[in-house]
Design an enzyme around this catalytic site. Structure first.
Site, PDB file in Angstrom:
ATOM      1  N   LYS A 199       1.470   0.964   3.681  1.00 31.79           N
ATOM      2  CA  LYS A 199       1.825  -0.451   3.735  1.00 31.79           C
ATOM      3  C   LYS A 199       1.161  -1.087   4.949  1.00 31.79           C
ATOM      4  O   LYS A 199       0.578  -0.408   5.788  1.00 31.79           O
ATOM      5  CB  LYS A 199       3.345  -0.613   3.827  1.00 31.79           C
ATOM      6  N   HIS A 200       1.250  -2.396   5.046  1.00 39.23           N
ATOM      7  CA  HIS A 200       0.725  -3.088   6.215  1.00 39.23           C
ATOM      8  C   HIS A 200       1.665  -2.875   7.401  1.00 39.23           C
ATOM      9  O   HIS A 200       2.880  -2.786   7.235  1.00 39.23           O
ATOM     10  CB  HIS A 200       0.584  -4.584   5.938  1.00 39.23           C
ATOM     11  N   CYS A 201       1.091  -2.799   8.583  1.00 37.93           N
ATOM     12  CA  CYS A 201       1.910  -2.717   9.793  1.00 37.93           C
ATOM     13  C   CYS A 201       2.773  -3.973   9.920  1.00 37.93           C
ATOM     14  O   CYS A 201       2.362  -5.063   9.511  1.00 37.93           O
ATOM     15  CB  CYS A 201       1.019  -2.582  11.022  1.00 37.93           C
TER      16      CYS A 201
END
Length: 561
Positions: A199-201
């Site tokens: 996932k995105h940070c």
């Protein structure tokens, strides 16, 4: 999924409050988690995505400060008294969330082995002919399919560089790099098996999902300059090149807006997005190169042939540096109401531990303020990962306007990689220069972020598209292209299968997976919501698109704009 049980057993003679905070939430105030009566017990569900910091408090006194990394499906117990607390005890061993990933790698290994056995068994010549099929080079002339390039084994030696006249062949390593990018993008957009790694940070830092978009931009730059050079050699006038760039940009913008138009309310339609930013960048960089690029046949070798590719594009570099300077100046010096200058954080609880809630409504600093001022909050989104970690309530768009300026540098570093291909035609000069660029940009990114996630002058951050992020992603792109070029185009150890088929048709795959991501056979409603099931489903959906790309390749079908 991503949860565990935490049982707190109190032997204290007074009521106690338990406070916690995710370790990912940098300098955030602790929030009350539970109240435990004297001699009482409480059972809590805890998220296992990030380590948890916690402490107990009663009558203004705090004790048992600890940080613990809970694991999925585990059962944990903590005994606490007035004088202290024991170590956290594991009552039931957790399930390792890595097992499904290891299983997926094993299945992938078997698939690759089987694929090569089948290739060996079938008519090898017929397979080789299939792999040499050439897609329409003019149609696939930028980020949506690599152009053609002759492979000349001679390095520049004469005073005047001759135009390459050999038969066009595809740069398979670039197709493969693009295909890897679109495959990973599809996988993470489908959910990435529910793993935080895919996932995105939440804000600063890098996860797998943060890599693919800048890779794609960088590859677009490589293909753009080679395509423009090819068209100039075909005696196409610059004004026609510019009109092609303009038309292509408008089409990308239109397709991008259409993909976000599930909600047809024009007052809340998301204006910016992945393809929208690509369209804007294609227009900016394409215009710069169209007006200033030197036709390859007119290039003369000067006193510094080792850096001739950079010297011949000094004016383009000057424009790009000016745009990057404008971005950095606005980021650090633009006044933002009720926010400090130069703030690059997520707002919400950020720094609330030491400075209260003065940054609560400063999400993204100048970048967020410009977007909210020009685009309007209703045309932006609230990221769930940002809200879950920092409790941010302000809308934000990581494809916003200010970040587009720094993205120009991302694309132009790709242009520089493409120019290396045009100027130097043997393996060593190309790979050596890409490696130098990778080292320089990577080291510069490290200096800006102080080789730290949170403590640097300019942290690596995709959501604001920080300068350190641009340089770090360019470094990785140069390195990836170097490795792939050696393995595929030079040594021929790998054909690029199956990714290079996807790399020749990425627009169709991107638009297709966005339109069908909630449809069978790519996705279905999970039965158990486990990592194993989600990983299987997301890998299956990605594999179907790779198979689709191969079928379309065999039928010579390519979607372009």
């Amino acid at each position: 999924m991503d949860e565990a049980w935490f049982h707190v057993m109190s032997q204290s003679t007074k009521d106690i409050c338990l406070f916690r905070q995710s370790e990912e939430c940098y300098m955030c105030e602790f929030l009350e988690w539970a109240r435990i009566e004297a001699k009482g017990n409480v059972s809590l569900v805890v998220k296992t995505v990030y380590p948890v910091k916690m402490y107990f408090e009663s009558n203004g006194q705090r004790w048992c400060h600890t940080t613990y990394s809970f694991k999925e499906y585990g059962q944990y117990r903590l005994n606490i008294s007035d004088s202290g607390c024991d170590s956290i005890e594991v009552l039931e061993s957790p399930f390792s969330a890595l097992y499904p990933i290891l299983g997926a790698f094993f299945v992938l290994f078997l698939f690759v082995l089987l694929w090569n056995l089948v290739k060996f068994a079938v008519n090898y010549k017929g397979m080789a002919n299939t792999q040499e099929r050439v897609a329409p080079s003019l149609d696939l002339q930028s980020d949506l399919g690599s152009p053609s390039l002759a492979d000349d084994s001679k390095v520049m030696k004469s005073e005047r560089m001759p135009a390459v006249q050999h038969q066009k062949t595809r740069i398979v390593s670039l197709d493969t790099f693009r295909g890897i990018s679109i495959a990973v993008m599809i996988f993470v957009n489908y959910g990435g098996g529910g793993y935080e790694l895919f996932k995105h940070c939440a804000w600063n830092g890098l996860n797998v999902a943060d890599l693919v978009y800048p890779w794609f931009m960088w590859i677009m730059g490589v293909s753009l300059v080679i395509s423009l050079q090819s068209q100039l050699k075909s005696s196409l006038q610059r004004k026609h090149l510019f009109l092609n760039v303009l038309l292509r940009s408008m089409k990308l913008l239109a397709v991008g807006v259409s993909l976000y138009s599930n909600n047809t309310d024009l007052f809340s339609l998301r204006v910016m997005g992945v393809l929208q930013r690509i369209g804007i960048l294609y227009l900016i960089v394409g215009t710069i190169e169209t007006m200033l690029i030197q036709p390859q046949g007119s290039v003369r070798i000067g006193k510094w042939p080792v850096v001739q590719d950079v010297l011949d594009s000094w004016l383009q570099w000057l424009i790009v540096i000016i745009l990057t300077t404008v971005h950095t100046t606005l980021t650090f010096l633009m006044p933002v109401p009720n926010c400090p200058k130069g703030y690059l954080g997520p707002g919400g609880l950020h720094y609330s531990l030491t400075q209260g809630y003065k940054y609560a409504n400063c999400t993204g600093g100048a970048a967020g303020y410009i977007d909210r001022l020009i685009l309007g909050e209703k045309h932006m989104i609230i990221y769930r990962e940002l809200h879950d970690v920092y409790h941010t309530s302000q809308p934000y768009d990581d494809c916003g306007l200010l970040g587009t300026l720094s993205s120009v540098l991302t694309v132009y570093l790709g242009v520089q990689a493409g120019r290396v291909m045009l100027y130097y035609h043997s393996t060593f000069p190309r790979v050596a220069r890409w490696t130098i660029w990778a080292t320089v940009t990577g080291f510069a990114a490290g200096i800006l972020c102080k080789f730290s996630k949170e403590e640097g002058w300019i942290p690596i951050n995709k959501k604001v598209w920080s300068l350190s992020f641009v340089l770090a992603m360019a470094s990785m792109s140069f390195f990836m292209q170097s490795v792939l070029y050696l393995v595929i185009d030079d040594r021929h150890w790998w054909s690029g299968t199956p990714f290079h088929y996807a790399g020749m048709n990425p627009l169709l795959l991107y638009v297709g997976h966005q339109m069908t991501k909630s449809m069978l056979p790519w996705n279905w409603k999970p039965f158990l919501y486990s990592h194993t099931e989600l990983l299987t489903m997301n890998l299956w959906g990605t594999a179907l698109w790779l198979i689709t790309a191969y079928i379309l390749f065999c039928k010579n079908i390519f979607l372009t704009v």
